[in-house]
Design an enzyme around this catalytic site. Sequence first.
Site, PDB file in Angstrom:
ATOM      1  N   GLY A   1      17.630   1.701  31.741  1.00 36.37           N
ATOM      2  CA  GLY A   1      19.079   1.566  31.610  1.00 36.37           C
ATOM      3  C   GLY A   1      19.526   1.824  30.185  1.00 36.37           C
ATOM      4  O   GLY A   1      20.321   2.707  29.927  1.00 36.37           O
TER       5      GLY A   1
ATOM      6  N   PRO B   1       2.061 -10.609  25.269  1.00 42.32           N
ATOM      7  CA  PRO B   1       1.737  -9.543  24.301  1.00 42.32           C
ATOM      8  C   PRO B   1       1.632  -8.162  24.941  1.00 42.32           C
ATOM      9  O   PRO B   1       1.909  -7.158  24.292  1.00 42.32           O
ATOM     10  CB  PRO B   1       0.374  -9.966  23.745  1.00 42.32           C
ATOM     11  CG  PRO B   1       0.217 -11.399  24.080  1.00 42.32           C
ATOM     12  CD  PRO B   1       1.058 -11.670  25.299  1.00 42.32           C
TER      13      PRO B   1
ATOM     14  N   GLU C   1      15.620  -4.234  21.959  1.00 43.01           N
ATOM     15  CA  GLU C   1      16.391  -3.315  21.123  1.00 43.01           C
ATOM     16  C   GLU C   1      15.861  -3.176  19.709  1.00 43.01           C
ATOM     17  O   GLU C   1      16.069  -2.151  19.059  1.00 43.01           O
ATOM     18  CB  GLU C   1      17.860  -3.747  21.121  1.00 43.01           C
ATOM     19  CG  GLU C   1      18.414  -3.570  22.517  1.00 43.01           C
ATOM     20  CD  GLU C   1      19.812  -4.107  22.742  1.00 43.01           C
ATOM     21  OE1 GLU C   1      20.754  -3.350  22.516  1.00 43.01           O
ATOM     22  OE2 GLU C   1      19.948  -5.263  23.176  1.00 43.01           O
TER      23      GLU C   1
END
Lengths: 168, 777
Positions: free
Chosen positions: B281, B672, B744
């Site tokens: 997305g 992780p 992000e």
Amino acid sequence: MSISVNGNAVQVPDDPRVSLLDLLRDGLHLHGTKKGCNQGACGACTVLVDGERMLSCLSLAVQFDGRSITTIEGLGEPGALHPLQQAFVEHDGFQCGYCTPGQICSAVAMVEEVRRGVPSHVTSDLNSNVIDFSHDEMRERMSGNLCRCGAYNGIIDAINETLKEAAE
Amino acid sequence: MSILENAKQTAQGLFQAGMAKAIAMAPDSWIPGGEPDPLIRERHGHVGRPVSRIDGPLKVSGKAPFAAEFPMEGMVYAALAYSTIAKGRLSSLDTADAEAAPGVVLVMTFRNAPRMQPPPLFLSGAKAAGGDKLPVMQDDRIHWNGQPIALVLAETQEQADHAKSLIRVGYEVEHADIAFAEARDRGTDTAEFMGQPLHDEIGDAEKALQDAAFKIDATYTTPRHNHNPIELHGLTVAWQGDTLRMHDAQQLVAHTAWSMAQVFGLDEKQVVVTSPFVGGGFGSKSMWQHHILAAAGAKLAGRPVRIVLSREGVFRLVGGRSPTEQRVALGADQEGKLTALIHTGVTVKTPHNAMPEPFILPTRSAYAAENVLLDVQKVELDMLGNTFMRAPGEAVGTFALECAMDELAEKLGMDPIELRVRNEPEKDPISGLPFSSRHIVEAYRAGAERFGWSRRNPKPRSVSDGEWLIGMGCATGTYPYYRMPGGAARITLTREGKAIVDIAVHEMGMGTSTVQTQVTADRLGLPMDAITFNYGDSTLPGVIMAGGSQQTAAIGASVIAAHNALIEELLRIAGNDSPLAGLKAKDVGSRNGGLCKLDEPERHETYQSLLARAQRDKVTVEAQPPQPLETMHWSMHSHSAMFCEVKVNKVTGEPRVTRFLGSFDCGRILNPKTATSQFRGGIIMGLGLALMEDTQFDERKGRVMNPSLAEYHVPVHMDVPEIDVIWTDIPDPHAPMGAHGIGEIGITGTGAAVANAIYNATGKRVRDLPITLDKLL
Ligand code: FES
Ligand code: FES
């Protein structure tokens, strides 16, 4: 007229405009083969045709009369995964999973190409029949399969672990 | 604006400012996260283990169902026709041939489309999801080049595509504002983001710059970008009685259900949006015109509709990142302490959306400068509404800021890491709030050591290998911790000791169900296989978007609230014979498949026993977390130190990234394995931003000229070396699980690290993205 899809005989569609990809997805509900561009730029629709990788969005279904198609569903399924599918899970060779069936089908056939000695853009010795299955060879040969999630490292690790021996 | 409205806004502003001050000054214990989440101390559970994705086998076998893969009885296929002018009106629209074409079920244009309300614009309300607020196919007006003007439904995709090609269109063209520079020269306005002006000032930065012993002052430009997830935007939609049923590719299921209800005048409960798997997305899978057009078409035709945008269609009607022109000016004293930090510039939006690319966001908390001036100006163009794309603001803002820091370091003759360390702030420079967790210097030290930074030759163009010039660069990345209002979760505990969590969140590749199953297992003291995590369905609790890297925190806080409610409920039904009888909820926690007194763990009873004694098959609770006041009490951010090595061909100018290391400070890492993938994925998109990504916009016609994956280049296997990632793993004591969202941060700082490495390799400073080979010749 019929096409073998994962071992099942399938009627060639009446409408000659139907791509192999749309036959698989819309006609046969084999949704494992993905559509990322429908114009040959992403590799998400890669399937195996008589063992060779092919972009199903760029092929018309009627071309495949008498030929044998293997899709991701034909390689393995949960509980009985192909070793490369299993390696993708272990090496996290995907995130969203949308490019993944194409990557896996592509890799399976790519290894055969190396084994047969088909050179690539990065092959240094074009006269040798044996191609070194290096990191660069793998990356170059998989570059037609885009992954926007950027799972490239995991994909290469999975291929390396599973198929390197087969390639050599 | 009337005087009354002005007064009202001022009053609201004052009230908000007062509230903000009160929250900032409040004791920590009043604030969510004031008491650290007990899971932070838990070190022997599932959290922190590299668990493989539980939905992995489905994805690798092609069995995970995406939006356009839900078959429906009687379904028809859609094709869209797009306008080829940027502004004006349709003077003619001849659909007769299309309607007569074989298999066609419906041709919908503004003439026969149902009357619909405009989509609620994202950020304009708590549940608004629309990419812009233009009415959809309601009149003959054209607002951008690429606007849908007709929807064709047919029995097959081939028939729909063919019929669409038979539509004949005439236009009455009007002047459109589409050139960035022209609009900028006519005048700009201060941009607003989430209701606040993008403007900050401390002291007199321009004067301090003038007086500075060392200074740099440069302009950086970044182009348009498109998200280009590999899954095309699409959905399968049907009206089932009064209910609108949507199988969607969606990062805002609950927002979209509510917003579609507003468009069609329905109750929010009459719209059901499910989205179990999203094929990427990155900010693009919110609500756009194709959702509304497909639902309207399904209504008119009385048939379920499958719509899948072509790749070109995605460029035409799903917005991307806007271009920016940024000025960064830095002044420093002899020691490298910043005396002036100026980051200003201009970006582009439309009159119909609320998204100016907020490129100063990363600068707000970056450095301790005495004088600061930050400002974003905007112009409005006649184009498709731009939108949020991975790290909006930070991705391109860090490119400018962190290149400028590199330039300043060279002026000072100082190591660029040392310059950053010397300007490390003690508290947030703009808000004055204390940092909740900031270990950026540790991230730099660990990264520099592992990457071999000491081997870098600071003199540009001094290292080469044959025809390749070699260089290293670094940059800081940063992204905020967000948690947005709207969280809620439901937990159902069964007599068999199994737990089901229901929450309307999303899986776009982050590993949501895997990671949250790990977290919930630890929180409830159960094994992972006793947890079922249901998500991706607007009928589940919560209005939670997968955006702003906030989903992890939002789920964390919601499940904490539901868990507390579960403990209360279990104590209520426990009865006098239970070892827990008479205990208060705050003294009780979950452990070993049941509840116990926290400081007396032998006072324990299993969930099975608790439910059996109460003769209950199950217990269900639902709860909402407190408002996210923590972000107004602490300055909460993730950080990274990015290291890049490049080689640039002396003959062709071709740049190649040969090594990359991301050293992250993002709180506790929950898994992780999946975290590594998220970090790498962000970095790889950052490599695209640095070297190739560029949505080419024709400033004469307002049309995107490269709407395909053949011409919009994204990194491929060969562009991506082995990417190393490490992290501090220091929990943020004020965040749920001690964790930050990490979707992000990876793209931030990456562009600058690449540009700085290219400068070190070649001596060429490229301030205009992408850094293509022509700029290096
Ligand atoms: S869908 Fe066939 S290459 Fe993209
Ligand atoms: S895993 Fe998402 S595109 Fe490759």
